[in-house]
Design a protein around this motif. Structure first.
Motif, PDB file in Angstrom:
ATOM      1  N   MET A 174     -50.664  -4.336  -8.231  1.00 43.15           N
ATOM      2  CA  MET A 174     -51.572  -3.315  -8.763  1.00 43.15           C
ATOM      3  C   MET A 174     -50.903  -1.902  -8.672  1.00 43.15           C
ATOM      4  N   VAL A 175     -50.147  -1.859  -7.616  1.00 44.75           N
ATOM      5  CA  VAL A 175     -49.498  -0.260  -7.506  1.00 44.75           C
ATOM      6  C   VAL A 175     -48.568  -0.070  -8.683  1.00 44.75           C
ATOM      7  N   TYR A 176     -47.796  -1.026  -9.195  1.00 43.96           N
ATOM      8  CA  TYR A 176     -47.231  -0.996 -10.092  1.00 43.96           C
ATOM      9  C   TYR A 176     -47.992  -0.704 -11.485  1.00 43.96           C
ATOM     10  N   PHE A 177     -49.181  -1.380 -11.607  1.00 43.45           N
ATOM     11  CA  PHE A 177     -49.869  -1.029 -12.787  1.00 43.45           C
ATOM     12  C   PHE A 177     -50.505   0.166 -12.674  1.00 43.45           C
ATOM     13  N   VAL A 178     -50.879   0.662 -11.673  1.00 41.77           N
ATOM     14  CA  VAL A 178     -51.618   2.250 -11.547  1.00 41.77           C
ATOM     15  C   VAL A 178     -50.224   3.114 -11.777  1.00 41.77           C
ATOM     16  N   ILE A 179     -49.181   2.867 -11.526  1.00 41.04           N
ATOM     17  CA  ILE A 179     -48.201   3.902 -11.968  1.00 41.04           C
ATOM     18  C   ILE A 179     -47.964   3.640 -13.523  1.00 41.04           C
ATOM     19  N   ILE A 180     -48.067   2.723 -14.101  1.00 40.22           N
ATOM     20  CA  ILE A 180     -47.279   2.730 -15.393  1.00 40.22           C
ATOM     21  C   ILE A 180     -48.606   2.858 -16.234  1.00 40.22           C
ATOM     22  N   CYS A 181     -49.878   2.879 -15.820  1.00 37.17           N
ATOM     23  CA  CYS A 181     -50.986   3.377 -16.351  1.00 37.17           C
ATOM     24  C   CYS A 181     -51.051   4.883 -16.547  1.00 37.17           C
ATOM     25  N   ILE A 182     -50.655   5.548 -15.177  1.00 35.62           N
ATOM     26  CA  ILE A 182     -50.551   6.767 -15.365  1.00 35.62           C
ATOM     27  C   ILE A 182     -49.564   7.306 -16.086  1.00 35.62           C
ATOM     28  N   GLU A 183     -48.426   6.654 -16.358  1.00 31.11           N
ATOM     29  CA  GLU A 183     -47.415   7.282 -17.030  1.00 31.11           C
ATOM     30  C   GLU A 183     -48.169   7.003 -18.681  1.00 31.11           C
ATOM     31  N   ALA A 184     -48.779   5.963 -19.005  1.00 34.91           N
ATOM     32  CA  ALA A 184     -49.154   5.929 -20.357  1.00 34.91           C
ATOM     33  C   ALA A 184     -50.461   7.037 -20.649  1.00 34.91           C
ATOM     34  N   ALA A 185     -51.170   7.229 -19.537  1.00 30.14           N
ATOM     35  CA  ALA A 185     -52.069   8.134 -19.763  1.00 30.14           C
ATOM     36  C   ALA A 185     -51.290   9.557 -20.121  1.00 30.14           C
ATOM     37  N   MET A 186     -50.223   9.921 -19.190  1.00 31.76           N
ATOM     38  CA  MET A 186     -49.552  11.122 -19.549  1.00 31.76           C
ATOM     39  C   MET A 186     -48.984  11.247 -20.868  1.00 31.76           C
ATOM     40  N   VAL A 187     -48.544  10.096 -21.558  1.00 31.16           N
ATOM     41  CA  VAL A 187     -47.984  10.178 -22.853  1.00 31.16           C
ATOM     42  C   VAL A 187     -49.252  10.433 -23.638  1.00 31.16           C
ATOM     43  N   ALA A 188     -50.138   9.822 -23.428  1.00 31.92           N
ATOM     44  CA  ALA A 188     -51.572   9.950 -24.202  1.00 31.92           C
ATOM     45  C   ALA A 188     -51.890  11.502 -24.105  1.00 31.92           C
ATOM     46  N   PHE A 189     -51.626  12.309 -23.201  1.00 34.05           N
ATOM     47  CA  PHE A 189     -52.120  13.656 -23.130  1.00 34.05           C
ATOM     48  C   PHE A 189     -51.141  14.644 -23.442  1.00 34.05           C
ATOM     49  N   LEU A 190     -49.772  14.411 -22.949  1.00 29.46           N
ATOM     50  CA  LEU A 190     -48.820  15.108 -23.344  1.00 29.46           C
ATOM     51  C   LEU A 190     -48.245  15.345 -24.692  1.00 29.46           C
ATOM     52  N   VAL A 191     -48.065  14.177 -25.385  1.00 26.58           N
ATOM     53  CA  VAL A 191     -47.321  13.921 -26.353  1.00 26.58           C
ATOM     54  C   VAL A 191     -48.297  14.755 -27.561  1.00 26.58           C
ATOM     55  N   PRO A 192     -49.455  14.563 -27.875  1.00 28.83           N
ATOM     56  CA  PRO A 192     -50.174  15.278 -28.856  1.00 28.83           C
ATOM     57  C   PRO A 192     -49.939  17.106 -28.689  1.00 28.83           C
ATOM     58  N   VAL A 193     -50.035  17.220 -27.320  1.00 32.02           N
ATOM     59  CA  VAL A 193     -49.958  18.662 -26.951  1.00 32.02           C
ATOM     60  C   VAL A 193     -48.408  19.202 -27.591  1.00 32.02           C
ATOM     61  N   PHE A 194     -47.583  18.446 -27.165  1.00 33.66           N
ATOM     62  CA  PHE A 194     -46.240  18.797 -27.470  1.00 33.66           C
ATOM     63  C   PHE A 194     -45.784  18.915 -29.320  1.00 33.66           C
ATOM     64  N   THR A 195     -46.308  17.609 -29.792  1.00 33.26           N
ATOM     65  CA  THR A 195     -46.181  17.582 -30.982  1.00 33.26           C
ATOM     66  C   THR A 195     -46.999  18.298 -32.076  1.00 33.26           C
ATOM     67  N   ALA A 196     -48.180  18.879 -31.574  1.00 34.00           N
ATOM     68  CA  ALA A 196     -49.110  19.306 -32.563  1.00 34.00           C
ATOM     69  C   ALA A 196     -48.675  20.854 -32.508  1.00 34.00           C
ATOM     70  N   GLY A 197     -47.956  21.276 -31.542  1.00 35.89           N
ATOM     71  CA  GLY A 197     -47.417  22.708 -31.754  1.00 35.89           C
ATOM     72  C   GLY A 197     -46.023  22.816 -32.423  1.00 35.89           C
ATOM     73  N   SER A 198     -45.504  21.689 -32.633  1.00 38.42           N
ATOM     74  CA  SER A 198     -44.171  21.863 -33.281  1.00 38.42           C
ATOM     75  C   SER A 198     -44.003  22.278 -34.490  1.00 38.42           C
ATOM     76  N   ILE A 199     -44.718  21.850 -35.568  1.00 42.37           N
ATOM     77  CA  ILE A 199     -44.408  22.396 -36.917  1.00 42.37           C
ATOM     78  C   ILE A 199     -45.395  23.565 -37.009  1.00 42.37           C
ATOM     79  N   ALA A 200     -46.642  23.550 -36.683  1.00 42.05           N
ATOM     80  CA  ALA A 200     -47.605  24.577 -36.837  1.00 42.05           C
ATOM     81  C   ALA A 200     -46.976  25.891 -35.928  1.00 42.05           C
ATOM     82  N   GLY A 201     -46.329  25.520 -34.887  1.00 39.75           N
ATOM     83  CA  GLY A 201     -45.679  26.414 -34.027  1.00 39.75           C
ATOM     84  C   GLY A 201     -44.620  27.408 -34.913  1.00 39.75           C
ATOM     85  N   GLU A 202     -43.619  26.398 -35.459  1.00 39.55           N
ATOM     86  CA  GLU A 202     -42.808  27.245 -36.323  1.00 39.55           C
ATOM     87  C   GLU A 202     -43.355  28.093 -37.284  1.00 39.55           C
ATOM     88  N   ARG A 203     -44.358  27.520 -37.935  1.00 42.33           N
ATOM     89  CA  ARG A 203     -45.280  28.311 -38.954  1.00 42.33           C
ATOM     90  C   ARG A 203     -45.573  29.573 -38.461  1.00 42.33           C
TER      91      ARG A 203
END
Lengths: 1147, 310
Positions: free
Chosen positions: A58-87
């Motif tokens: 379970m410890v393993y799964f807690v960790i990988i789920c945290i990582e997946a959640a991190m991806v789900a929250f951080l990636v949109p933030v990073f990518t959404a600013g990428s091109i619009a930010g250049e604009r």
């Protein structure tokens, strides 16, 4: 290698700031804390009394789920600013006038945006690798996770980039990305539930509950692009070994494409990559100036674009989500009825099978169930398997038991095996599989559990079954039972119904063999009967003129004695005219009928039926069961059976073994069982894992902290000095790999890499001279992986999955494919294979195994008790020494310790302690004598296991007077451990129930009062247990052996086991008498108080209370219990002492 | 080098480019002039591949600019009127980034970028962070950036806007240098005079079409002839007016006290002839000259005239 310049620049920028290093540091510190804390909590045995490896997963799964959640929250933030930010920064136009294609820009932006997140995940691999110190997860699982994270990042990132290219500002782009992620993760999931609801509503309204529920399994397919579901599915596959897709599909009334179901992960990865490509293409289109309409008509154009994008999205989802309104064949299970014989037919093409379950479809709780099939083959030669599947008690899965068979063209074949006991309502699936385990035909059935456990099940085996029918009608007419309302049931057996596996006849309480040539029995069949009797069965053997026909096969094994000559007599079965009238309810002449008898003299038996001149039947104890031998054939002529059939039926009723009386009488209120379950059960024992090979968390803490600081600030500072911070992109992953491998390698020493077995074996020691003994083993197989595995047992054993208590679902998968079950037993031609599928990593699979082992000797107990003084010897006549031996005799526990092979110990010189079996101090004294306590985690696990086994044994034998228990030293136990190649952890105990002759002031002690209960109201009591707890008065007459005169009774802690004397509030009221016992003084005619619960009594001069025939009638007044919920309680356990008349008939 | 034919672009009902025709020869430093909204930026964005044309054709160095976007971009260097820079990036890295876009990396890129920065007088700022540079420096950096792939054509949209006079001066010098190096350059501005000093050719655009195009001299000339003739007479103003009115080349006449301003279509000889007639008729003339230099005024006039013609 040509690096995308946009990507190259961005990653260069990213490592510039200290933030980069700090992010790596703190992210991983957090994960390290979770991992170490989690492991500490699981492995710290001061908090738990056993090691639960699966919790570590379970410890393993807690960790990988945290990582997946991190991806789900951080990636949109990073990518959404990428091109619009250049604009926003007005740098985009310049980029667009360069030779960079929009696609390249989009890719560069996506890659650079997710690179940080992916690097973070990658940097955490050493932390995740800590799971390798115990196993359960393998490299492939970790790789799967990495693949998943990368694909998920790309997929979510592509949505972010697309949103970023679509709108001008970063913030709206971020909002849009999150909305898209929400749609992908949320809407697809909700669609499944809505589809399910809609299907149901449609079914109940439009279809008016007729036909099949609409198949809406299409709603599952959009989940392919749901990363949350992908990880859910992945985790359940890695951890639980479950494939929930088939459950979901059948909840939506259909089936998934087999390919999609089998390769869901790959399909979803592929689907997400396809959508990634689509989103990127879309982003490139939005970015391409030559395709993008411009300015002036701003508002209207923008709207159009939005509409278009929305329409596109809608098309994607509608195409995917739209539930099919068409109906396909529903896959819901149809439960077939068993026919009158309890059989069901299954067939496909030329192969058909008539399958019988239980006896005429009837089964009892807590007893094994027989399953047999007659397979007919009208086609060409066929090799396949007969399989029975049913739901597990503890999870949504199935157990399968199957047996190989080969049936030649045009022939038929019988296949049999026993199933473990199961509860009511459970669907059982019977199936014929081909060689490859693929089911070719199957049906679902339910067994009939309508008959309660307290119904007597009698099997008759005779060449003249018709003439035994009077027993059935007698039972029906008399309602013979043990306080229950149901009559007994007769099952007519065939010779091959008696199989070599005693579990096949386990459900029967009585077996009558009459006019049947037992020479036909194989040695295995005889053994099965023997075993069944020793566990409490009552075997009733008829003889008659040809006594050898029935008795022959049992001679020397079950019975010892002589068969005399046959003769014809006239008899009234010892029935007086009054008795006959009362039995038959009509006034009939008491006439003698002709009967052929053979005089039989069985060693150790006592007569149970005599007509005054001839002994007609005798009974002998065997193990926990009884063997009744009749000197006549039970196949009575019609006239005889009409008159005297009830007498025979009475003999059956009166001679049911004590064991079965308890089994039958205590259907629900068997507190001893529940007591033991609450306190400690076998499953606790089998979950004891050694602490020896636990990972050293301190070491890993040091390694991980070193890594985290090295990968974080240290390498940043060093590289900053050299102005080579760009190298961090390589150094962090490199460090990650190095440390992961290090942890993997160090972890090898503690990693569990192959299945292991925890077992607890108990050998029932034979009587002197027996060549074999029964070994009952409970064991669990545990593997560190969720992958399927098998254990092959080379020799034939009675092996069944052991039933687990727990919640269960009767829910059945509709999937007709094989290998859907969680674990199963396959009886092959030469071996037994235990097959485990779909299990969680570290899930223990429980089995029970009974087998015979050639005797390695026994333990002789020659002990007498004279006036409270014990004397005698216990001799170890086994080929090995014994350890931690305990001798319990009538309230006193003797801790003997080790007895070397061939040695005797003087019981009177052993350390002893007298305590109530119902008090904890008894067990704690015992534990102390052995060197610890089950719950003391600091002692060696093998000792804990022994203490536990002994506690379980004591708990299960609380009403037993005298027994011996000991342990076979490790390494000496060959009966069980030789069978598996896996690592084995367990203990083997030996036990023996022994008789200890006792004299008291010159009186003979004849045992306990309840053994002699003769007349009582069957609705209230069976002479020992009181069923009707509202009943306040009871009258029981006790009839003692012939020629015996009761002189003295003793009622104290020793005779009762102590409950009434130890526990003031009668916590375990089911094992305590509560109230007052009175007798009538024949000299005065007055009722006097004999004894009172909780007060010792020792009364001499009992003669004055006896009836003329020597029997004793006791009037019980039952007191109030504080324990209102008690289902039953008992009459007092009283020791009886007296004298035999000097007739020489003393036994 | 640049050949634009019938270029048409509209934004909804608004016609931004109305069949614009323009050709620029190799080596020209072309000044693209016109009022705000005339279509300069639109034209430049189209020929830079940033905007889709609705009609017409654009050929740049033999590349069909409207179709072969990829090749076009190798030929041109574009500097927009407004642009941003990346934070956190040093000037040299900024340059190197764009070099890498064209596949130039490593030492080769570094030396080339330094060379280019030297060209725009920024070599001493190589290690400065871009967002710390002044606007003029950013402008020059951006110019250097647009040169990384050695384009044949430089398209500079208002390169001098927002710059202080010194910066403008510097920019001019750089552009002249580039021109001397043989680059074809298109510079847009709404200030004609600014361009006049350095451009070899000037095109004036208004309302989406070319109004006029030629060398600076030609344009000046063209514009000069249409300049008003300003005459200050000391006496006999009536005589002077009579004589002027009799002259057929005079189109317009306005009198402000002793000042007479006329539109005179004639060349220098006719001007002399008119003066001679005035003097011979005893009109004392103290000042007689064409109004010159104020290109803007003229420019306004030209565009105004066109409006009348429309």
């Amino acid at each position: 290698m040509k690096i995308n310049p946009v990507y190259g620049k961005e990653v260069k920028l990213r490592v510039r700031s200290l933030k980069f290093a700090m992010t790596i540091l703190f992210f991983n510190l957090g994960l390290v804390a979770i991992a170490l804390l989690g492991f500490e909590m699981i492995f710290n045995i001061n908090m738990n009394y056993r090691i639960d490896y699966s919790a570590a997963i379970m410890v393993y799964f807690v960790i990988i789920c945290i990582e997946a959640a991190m991806v789900a929250f951080l990636v949109p933030v990073f990518t959404a600013g990428s091109i619009a930010g250049e604009r926003e920064k007005q740098t985009l136009e310049i980029l667009l006038t360069t030779v960079l294609k929009p696609g390249q820009i989009v890719m560069g932006k996506l890659m650079s945006s997710i690179s940080m997140v992916v690097l973070l995940v990658f940097s955490s691999l050493p932390v995740v690798s800590i799971i390798f110190t115990i196993g359960g997860i393998n490299m492939a699982d970790l790789l799967q996770f990495v693949v998943f994270i990368i694909v998920m990042s790309l997929f979510i990132g592509s949505m972010g980039v697309c949103a970023s290219a679509m709108v001008k500002k970063a913030i709206p782009a971020t909002v849009i990305s999150f909305v898209m992620v929400g749609v992908v993760c949320g809407v697809t999931a909700i669609a499944v539930f809505i589809s399910n609801e809609c299907a149901n509503i449609y079914y109940y309204t439009v279809q008016n509950s007729s036909g099949n529920v609409p198949d809406v399994t299409l709603a599952i397919y959009p989940l392919l692009i749901n990363p949350a579901f992908t990880i859910f599915h992945m985790v359940s596959g890695q951890f639980m070994g479950e494939n929930m897709l088939s459950y979901m599909a059948s909840a939506l009334n259909g089936e998934l494409l087999p390919f999609v179901q089998d390769y869901w992960f790959l399909c979803s990865i592929a689907a997400q990559l396809v959508f990634t490509a689509l989103f990127l293409k879309l982003a490139a289109l939005f970015l391409d100036p030559l395709r993008r309409k411009e300015k002036a008509r701003k508002s209207s154009n923008k709207n159009n674009k939005k509409k278009k994008a929305a329409a596109m999205a809608l098309v994607f989802f509608v195409l995917a989500v739209a539930p099919a309104s068409t109906q396909t064949a529903s896959a819901s299970i149809k439960i077939k009825e068993l026919d009158n014989e309890g059989k069901i037919k299954i067939s496909k093409d030329d192969i058909s099978a008539s399958v019988r379950l239980g006896y005429k479809g009837k089964a009892k709780y807590n007893r094994s169930i027989r399953a047999d099939a007659v397979i007919e083959n009208k086609g060409s030669d066929f090799t396949g398997k007969f399989r029975v599947e049913y739901a597990r008690t503890d999870a949504n899965g199935y157990i399968a038991i199957q047996k190989e068979f080969a049936v030649a063209a045009g022939e038929s074949k019988k296949v049999q095996f026993a199933l473990p006991d199961i509860e009511e309502d459970r669907n059982i699936r019977v199936a014929i599989c081909d060689k490859d385990d693929d089911i070719i035909c199957s049906e679902y059935v339910k067994l009939n559990y309508k008959d309660n456990i307290d119904t007597l099940y009698i099997g008759t085996l005779s060449d003249s079954q018709d003439r035994l029918k009077y027993i059935a009608s007698g039972l029906a007419a008399d309602k013979i039972s043990f306080g229950a309302s149901d009559e007994g049931i007769i099952f007519e057996l065939q010779g091959d119904d008696i199989t070599e596996d005693d579990k096949m006849i386990d459900v029967l309480d009585v077996i009558i063999i009459d006019n049947f040539d037992t020479a036909k029995f194989s040695k295995g069949q005889i053994n099965a009967i023997k075993k069944w009797v020793s566990k409490g069965g009552t075997l009733f053997l008829g003889s008659g003129a040809d006594a050898g026909k029935v008795l022959g096969a049992f001679s020397g094994t079950l019975l010892k004695g002589t068969i005399g000559s046959a003769k014809s007599i006239r008899t009234n079965f010892g029935v007086t005219r009054e008795k006959l009238t009362s039995l038959l309810g009509e006034n009939l002449p008491n006439k003698r009928v002709p009967l052929d008898i053979t005089q039989i003299s069985i060693k150790g038996s006592k007569p149970v039926l005599t007509d005054g001149r001839n002994n007609l039947a005798s009974v002998k104890d065997y193990g926990k069961g009884n063997i009744i031998t009749a000197e006549f054939s039970l196949a009575l002529s019609t006239g005889t059976s009409r008159l005297y059939g009830p007498v025979v039926v009475d003999v059956i009723r009166d001679n049911i073994s004590e064991q079965r009386r308890q089994d039958l009488g205590l259907s629900s209120g068997n507190s001893l069982q529940s007591y033991s379950q609450v306190y400690m059960g076998e499953s606790d024992l089998l979950n004891l894992n050694s602490t020896d090979s636990l990972p050293n968390l301190k070491l890993y803490a040091v390694i991980l902290l070193a890594y985290v600081f090295l990968a974080g600030p240290v390498s940043y500072i060093i590289l900053k000095k050299k102005d080579k911070r760009n190298l961090l992109w390589f150094i962090v992953p490199a460090l990650s790999v190095v440390f992961s491998v290090t942890i993997y390698l160090i972890g090898t020493s503690t990693r569990i890499q192959k299945p292991f077995i925890n077992y607890s074996s108990t050998i029932e020691l034979p009587e002197k001279g027996n060549s074999s003994h029964n070994v009952n083993t409970a064991f669990t197989i545990t593997n560190s992986s969720s992958k399927a595995y098998e254990a092959v047992l080379p020799e034939n054993s009675d092996i069944v999955p052991s039933n687990l208590n727990g919640y269960y679902s009767s829910y059945y998968s509709s999937n007709d494919e094989a290998d859907e079950y969680d674990y199963g037993i396959e009886y092959g031609a030469n071996n037994i294979t235990l097959r485990m599928n779909n299990l969680s990593a570290f899930e223990s699979v429980p089995f029970k195994m009974g087998n015979k082992s050639s005797s390695t000797g026994t333990v002789d107990v020659n002990v007498q008790k004279t006036d409270d003084k014990i004397s005698g010897f216990v001799t170890n006549k086994m080929s090995c020494g014994l350890e931690d031996c305990i001798f319990y005799c009538k309230g006193t526990m003797y801790y003997i310790g080790s007895i070397p092979s061939g040695k005797s110990v003087d019981i009177s010189k052993q350390k002893s302690f007298e305590e109530s079996k119902f008090s904890y101090s008894f067990e704690s004294q015992l534990s102390a004598a052995m060197g610890g306590s089950y719950y003391d985690n600091s002692i060696d696990v093998s000792l804990r296991r022994k203490i536990g086994m002994l506690q379980v044994f004591i708990t299960n034998n609380k009403l037993s007077d005298t027994w011996f228990y000991g342990f076979v030293p490790e390494g000496e136990e060959t009966s069980f451990t030789g069978k598996f190649s896996y690592d084995k952890y367990g203990a083997t105990g030996v036990y023996k129930q022994v008789q200890v002759p006792e004299t008291l002031n010159g009186y003979n002690v004849i045992g306990r009062l309840e053994q002699y209960a003769d007349k009582y109201d069957e609705n209230d009591t069976n002479g020992f247990y009181i069923y009707d707890t509202t009943r306040k008065e009871l009258e029981v007459t006790y009839k003692f052996p012939e020629n015996f005169t009761l002189k003295r009774i003793i009622y104290n802690k020793e005779t009762t086991g102590g409950c009434e004397f130890e526990l003031n509030q009668y916590q375990y009221v089911e094992t305590a008498f509560l109230g007052v016992a009175k007798v009538k003084d024949k000299t005065t005619g007055q009722y006097v108080e004999l004894l009172q619960s909780g007060q010792k009594a020792d009364i001499d001069g009992m003669e004055k209370y006896l009836d003329d025939d020597g029997s004793l009638t006791i009037y019980y007044e039952i007191g109030d219990t504080q324990y209102q919920e008690a289902d039953s309680y008992i009459l007092p356990r009283v020791k009886l002492a007296g004298t035999y008349k000097n007739t020489g008939k003393r036994r | 080098m640049v050949k634009i034919e019938n270029l048409y672009k509209h934004y909804g009902k608004f016609v931004a480019l109305d069949h614009l025709n323009l050709s620029i020869e190799k080596g020209e430093l072309f000044g693209f002039v016109g009022p705000n909204g005339a279509g300069k930026t639109t034209t430049m964005r189209i020929i830079s591949g940033l905007l889709r044309a609705d009609g017409g054709s654009v050929h740049i160095a033999g590349v069909d600019a409207l179709k072969d976007n990829q090749n076009l971009k190798r030929k041109i260097g574009y500097m927009p009127d407004f642009f941003g820079v990346y934070d956190n990036l040093k000037a040299i890295e900024y340059m190197e980034f764009y070099a890498s876009v064209y596949g130039i990396t490593g030492e080769k890129a570094k030396s080339m970028c330094l060379e280019l920065m030297d060209l725009v007088n920024l070599s001493d700022k190589a290690d400065f962070y871009v967002d710390g540079l002044s606007r003029g420096m950013k402008q020059r950096l951006c110019l250097a950036r647009s040169l990384v792939h050695n384009p044949e054509l430089l398209i500079l949209d208002e390169p001098a806007s927002g710059l202080d006079p010194r910066a403008r001066f510097e920019m001019k010098g750089i552009l002249k240098n580039l021109h001397d190096m043989g680059k074809t350059i298109i510079i847009s501005s709404h200030i004609l005079s600014e361009l006049a000093e350095m451009c070899t050719t000037i095109g004036i655009i208004d309302k989406g079409s070319m109004v006029s195009k030629g060398t600076v001299e030609e344009i000046m000339q063209k514009l000069s002839t249409s300049n008003p003739l300003k005459i200050h007479v000391v006496n006999n103003i009536e005589t002077a007016v009579r004589i002027i009115k009799e002259n057929p080349q005079v189109a317009n006449l306005s009198i402000d006290g002793q000042d007479i301003t006329i539109s005179f279509d004639g060349g220098e000889e006719e001007e002399a002839e008119l003066l001679k007639m005035l003097v011979n008729n005893d009109v004392q003339v103290s000042s007689y000259m064409r109004q010159t230099g104020n290109l803007e005024e003229v420019f306004m006039m030209v565009t105004a005239k066109k409006e009348v013609l429309d």
